[in-house]
Design a protein around this motif. Sequence first.
Motif, PDB file in Angstrom:
ATOM      1  N   TYR A 148       0.844  -1.202   0.000  1.00 53.69           N
ATOM      2  CA  TYR A 148       0.000   0.000   0.000  1.00 53.69           C
ATOM      3  C   TYR A 148       0.877   1.250   0.000  1.00 53.69           C
ATOM      4  CZ  TYR A 148      -3.466   3.475   1.325  1.00 53.69           C
ATOM      5  OH  TYR A 148      -4.260   4.587   1.346  1.00 53.69           O
ATOM      6  N   SER A 176      -0.014   3.047  -3.389  1.00 55.12           N
ATOM      7  CA  SER A 176      -1.300   3.742  -3.248  1.00 55.12           C
ATOM      8  C   SER A 176      -1.307   5.109  -3.930  1.00 55.12           C
ATOM      9  CB  SER A 176      -1.690   3.874  -1.768  1.00 55.12           C
ATOM     10  OG  SER A 176      -0.686   4.526  -1.046  1.00 55.12           O
ATOM     11  N   PHE A 224      -4.066   6.064  -6.479  1.00 52.77           N
ATOM     12  CA  PHE A 224      -4.909   7.209  -6.155  1.00 52.77           C
ATOM     13  C   PHE A 224      -4.883   8.206  -7.319  1.00 52.77           C
ATOM     14  CE2 PHE A 224      -5.877  11.144  -3.549  1.00 52.77           C
ATOM     15  CZ  PHE A 224      -7.205  10.823  -3.378  1.00 52.77           C
ATOM     16  N   GLU A 226     -11.190   8.408  -3.106  1.00 53.21           N
ATOM     17  CA  GLU A 226     -10.784   7.750  -1.852  1.00 53.21           C
ATOM     18  C   GLU A 226     -11.599   6.480  -1.618  1.00 53.21           C
ATOM     19  OE1 GLU A 226     -11.318  10.918   0.947  1.00 53.21           O
ATOM     20  OE2 GLU A 226      -9.266  11.668   0.695  1.00 53.21           O
ATOM     21  N   LEU A 249     -10.431   3.884  -4.001  1.00 50.51           N
ATOM     22  CA  LEU A 249      -9.120   3.386  -3.582  1.00 50.51           C
ATOM     23  C   LEU A 249      -9.275   2.373  -2.445  1.00 50.51           C
ATOM     24  CD1 LEU A 249      -6.076   3.889  -4.232  1.00 50.51           C
ATOM     25  CD2 LEU A 249      -6.026   5.303  -2.171  1.00 50.51           C
ATOM     26  N   GLN A 250     -10.175   2.695  -1.539  1.00 51.75           N
ATOM     27  CA  GLN A 250     -10.428   1.765  -0.422  1.00 51.75           C
ATOM     28  C   GLN A 250     -10.968   0.432  -0.950  1.00 51.75           C
ATOM     29  OE1 GLN A 250     -13.031   3.265   2.672  1.00 51.75           O
ATOM     30  NE2 GLN A 250     -13.521   1.180   3.333  1.00 51.75           N
ATOM     31  N   GLU A 251     -11.954   0.508  -1.847  1.00 51.80           N
ATOM     32  CA  GLU A 251     -12.498  -0.729  -2.439  1.00 51.80           C
ATOM     33  C   GLU A 251     -11.395  -1.502  -3.156  1.00 51.80           C
ATOM     34  OE1 GLU A 251     -15.603   0.295  -5.183  1.00 51.80           O
ATOM     35  OE2 GLU A 251     -16.803   1.289  -3.641  1.00 51.80           O
ATOM     36  N   TYR A 286      -8.120  -1.599  -2.567  1.00 51.29           N
ATOM     37  CA  TYR A 286      -7.162  -2.315  -1.704  1.00 51.29           C
ATOM     38  C   TYR A 286      -7.822  -3.409  -0.860  1.00 51.29           C
ATOM     39  CZ  TYR A 286      -3.138   0.272  -3.146  1.00 51.29           C
ATOM     40  OH  TYR A 286      -2.113   0.764  -3.919  1.00 51.29           O
ATOM     41  N   THR A 287      -9.088  -3.246  -0.522  1.00 53.05           N
ATOM     42  CA  THR A 287      -9.709  -4.380   0.169  1.00 53.05           C
ATOM     43  C   THR A 287      -9.792  -5.565  -0.801  1.00 53.05           C
ATOM     44  OG1 THR A 287     -11.879  -3.441  -0.278  1.00 53.05           O
ATOM     45  CG2 THR A 287     -11.015  -3.084   1.904  1.00 53.05           C
ATOM     46  N   SER A 288     -10.041  -5.288  -2.083  1.00 60.06           N
ATOM     47  CA  SER A 288     -10.034  -6.377  -3.073  1.00 60.06           C
ATOM     48  C   SER A 288      -8.620  -6.907  -3.288  1.00 60.06           C
ATOM     49  CB  SER A 288     -10.606  -5.900  -4.408  1.00 60.06           C
ATOM     50  OG  SER A 288     -11.991  -5.700  -4.289  1.00 60.06           O
ATOM     51  N   LYS A 325     -12.693  -0.695 -10.891  1.00 57.86           N
ATOM     52  CA  LYS A 325     -13.527  -0.160  -9.801  1.00 57.86           C
ATOM     53  C   LYS A 325     -13.979   1.261 -10.140  1.00 57.86           C
ATOM     54  CE  LYS A 325     -12.726  -3.445  -6.529  1.00 57.86           C
ATOM     55  NZ  LYS A 325     -13.813  -4.375  -6.232  1.00 57.86           N
TER      56      LYS A 325
END
Lengths: 241, 186
Positions: free
Chosen positions: B31, B35, B39, B53, B56-58, B60-62, B88
């Motif tokens: 990350y 990231s 981003f 944001e 980006l969160q979705e 990295y959780t994937s 995404k």
Amino acid sequence: MSASGDNEQPELRFAEYVLGVLDADERAAVAHEAETRAEAAIALQAWQRRLMPLAEPIAALAPAPYVWARICDALQMNASGRIAPRRNLWNDLRLWRSLGVGALAMSLVLAFVLMMPLAARRTRPGNRIEYMAATLQQTDGVAEWTATMDLRHARMVVVPATPAPAPSGRAAELWLIPAGEKPVAVGMIALDRPTTIALNSALMARLGPTAMLAVSLEPAGGSPTGEPSGPVVAKGAIGAA
Amino acid sequence: MSVASPGERAELDRLLLLSGRGDQKAFAELYKRSSAMLFGVCLRMLRDRGEAEEVLQETYTSVWRYAASFDAAKAGAITWLVTLSRNKAIDRLRQRRVQAPADPGALEEVLDERPTPAADAQSSQEYERLARCMDQLEPQHRRAVREAFFTGATYNELAVRTHVPLGTMKSWIRRSLMQLRTCLES
């Protein structure tokens, strides 16, 4: 709507998908094809390799620190990058995983995550529900599987959150538990890759927000009794996706 | 993106592989190193910081959930990560109820993404090859391809923005894609 519509060269659809010019329905169709046909997944990957370098000159920009905090929160990690110890059976999963999982077995997962558009899993406003979903969790809330039910095509895709090989001689069986009724066997599911299960009309009729999905560990081949005989390792309520 | 050096690419491959085995320190390091690049991609496509944001969160959780499916033999970590974040972002764009009003001249405004000569030294061989092939496209077609890639716009949106018929836009882009493939394979 078919993505192939006016394309003479089927190859083009994959290029168009990767470039990003298709609308939501066309994207879903291509994603579905890549999910179900290995050649399609390979063609898609080839176009990803061809076109992604275009992103290289995009200026990098550090995201705000709270984004990492949210990611850790969503994954139930603490922000230093460590996870709370898992206390139960699935502890063993970590051990199994350390034995290594073949990359080949994993390649299908790539197709799922990269190709399945989020939009396809959402309910279209004004339409009847087309998709339902359930997150199957351990008792401590750690997600183990995500089940997505595609009502139009009468099928369910069950994706493991942390793919792992199965313990020898054991297999995971998925059950549908309608409110107030006995569990109904749905099928065996893999621990190391997504499983697609066709849903018969009896199962379709019982899907709904009052039903639950649960996974039990059974002898290879499934429960001998027709009811869960081993420990229930994850469960979750069904909701509209 | 400042991750073009072969050493950094190899390190990202390694970190993504380790993440796939459940190594959370490796995931945190991945990350840290990737990231800002992703981003940048999300922001470029969505043009909205809050949405970027979230995407980006979705992303990295994937990444964490599906890192085990990463196969370095098929594509490098950067391709894998950028593909995931773009998909995404495109999903998010398609979900927007009302498309942002067409920005007249948007196509003309697309930045010339060829880096400056100084940055050129940093760019990867893959990028250089693709850039050379892009340079062979008709300028109008090249702009359409760039606009499509960087904004995630549909054929329809591109046609409206550039004031050309839908069929024309489709044939520009399709011809360009086939030309690119031929050029890259030559």
